[in-house]
Design a protein around this motif. Structure first.
Motif, PDB file in Angstrom:
ATOM      1  N   HIS A 287       0.922  -1.071   0.088  1.00 18.36           N
ATOM      2  CA  HIS A 287       0.047   0.231  -0.130  1.00 18.36           C
ATOM      3  C   HIS A 287       0.951   1.214  -0.150  1.00 18.36           C
ATOM      4  CE1 HIS A 287      -2.417   3.255   2.315  1.00 18.36           C
ATOM      5  NE2 HIS A 287      -3.358   2.604   1.004  1.00 18.36           N
ATOM      6  N   ASN A 288       1.675   1.433  -1.095  1.00 17.37           N
ATOM      7  CA  ASN A 288       2.295   2.545  -1.243  1.00 17.37           C
ATOM      8  C   ASN A 288       1.913   3.886  -1.980  1.00 17.37           C
ATOM      9  OD1 ASN A 288       2.306   1.800  -4.031  1.00 17.37           O
ATOM     10  ND2 ASN A 288       4.458   1.297  -4.199  1.00 17.37           N
ATOM     11  N   GLN A 289       0.649   4.065  -1.857  1.00 16.74           N
ATOM     12  CA  GLN A 289       0.299   5.269  -2.607  1.00 16.74           C
ATOM     13  C   GLN A 289      -0.374   6.156  -1.352  1.00 16.74           C
ATOM     14  OE1 GLN A 289      -2.932   5.805  -5.434  1.00 16.74           O
ATOM     15  NE2 GLN A 289      -1.550   6.846  -6.561  1.00 16.74           N
ATOM     16  N   LEU A 290      -0.017   7.387  -1.250  1.00 17.82           N
ATOM     17  CA  LEU A 290      -0.374   8.352  -0.369  1.00 17.82           C
ATOM     18  C   LEU A 290      -1.659   9.053  -1.176  1.00 17.82           C
ATOM     19  CD1 LEU A 290      -0.475  10.074   2.220  1.00 17.82           C
ATOM     20  CD2 LEU A 290       1.260  11.695   0.983  1.00 17.82           C
ATOM     21  N   GLN A 291      -3.027   8.806  -0.701  1.00 15.94           N
ATOM     22  CA  GLN A 291      -4.223   9.428  -1.371  1.00 15.94           C
ATOM     23  C   GLN A 291      -4.401  10.962  -0.604  1.00 15.94           C
ATOM     24  OE1 GLN A 291      -6.023   8.012  -3.613  1.00 15.94           O
ATOM     25  NE2 GLN A 291      -4.424   6.490  -3.642  1.00 15.94           N
ATOM     26  N   LEU A 292      -4.494  11.793  -1.674  1.00 13.79           N
ATOM     27  CA  LEU A 292      -4.718  13.235  -0.893  1.00 13.79           C
ATOM     28  C   LEU A 292      -6.115  13.566  -1.009  1.00 13.79           C
ATOM     29  CD1 LEU A 292      -1.643  14.730  -2.444  1.00 13.79           C
ATOM     30  CD2 LEU A 292      -1.787  13.918  -0.338  1.00 13.79           C
ATOM     31  N   LYS A 293      -7.049  12.827  -1.746  1.00 15.07           N
ATOM     32  CA  LYS A 293      -8.474  12.932  -2.048  1.00 15.07           C
ATOM     33  C   LYS A 293      -9.153  12.042  -1.626  1.00 15.07           C
ATOM     34  CE  LYS A 293      -7.679  16.403  -5.697  1.00 15.07           C
ATOM     35  NZ  LYS A 293      -8.170  16.804  -7.146  1.00 15.07           N
TER      36      LYS A 293
END
Length: 63
Positions: free
Chosen positions: A57-63
């Motif tokens: 889980h390597n994606q930083l979600q900003l929305k």
């Protein structure tokens, strides 16, 4: 060799079109496969948050 280590790194990104930015992929896990997790704190003009990223889980979600 084995063991546990921790370190602190700060990154600052500037995006000229923040409305189009939905997330940031952390490729650090590809370069450093022994990193198990990254604790992230983030801030935008509208929101702030914190999460833990892993190689799966390597994606930083900003929305």
């Amino acid at each position: 060799m084995g063991g546990h280590a921790s370190f602190r790194v700060s990154y600052r990104f500037q995006c000229d079109n923040l409305a189009q930015l939905s997330g940031v992929n952390m490729a650090l896990f590809l370069s450093f496969p022994d990193i198990h997790e990254i604790k992230v704190q983030w801030l935008t003009p509208e929101r702030q948050g914190a999460t833990t990223l892993t190689a799966q889980h390597n994606q930083l979600q900003l929305k």
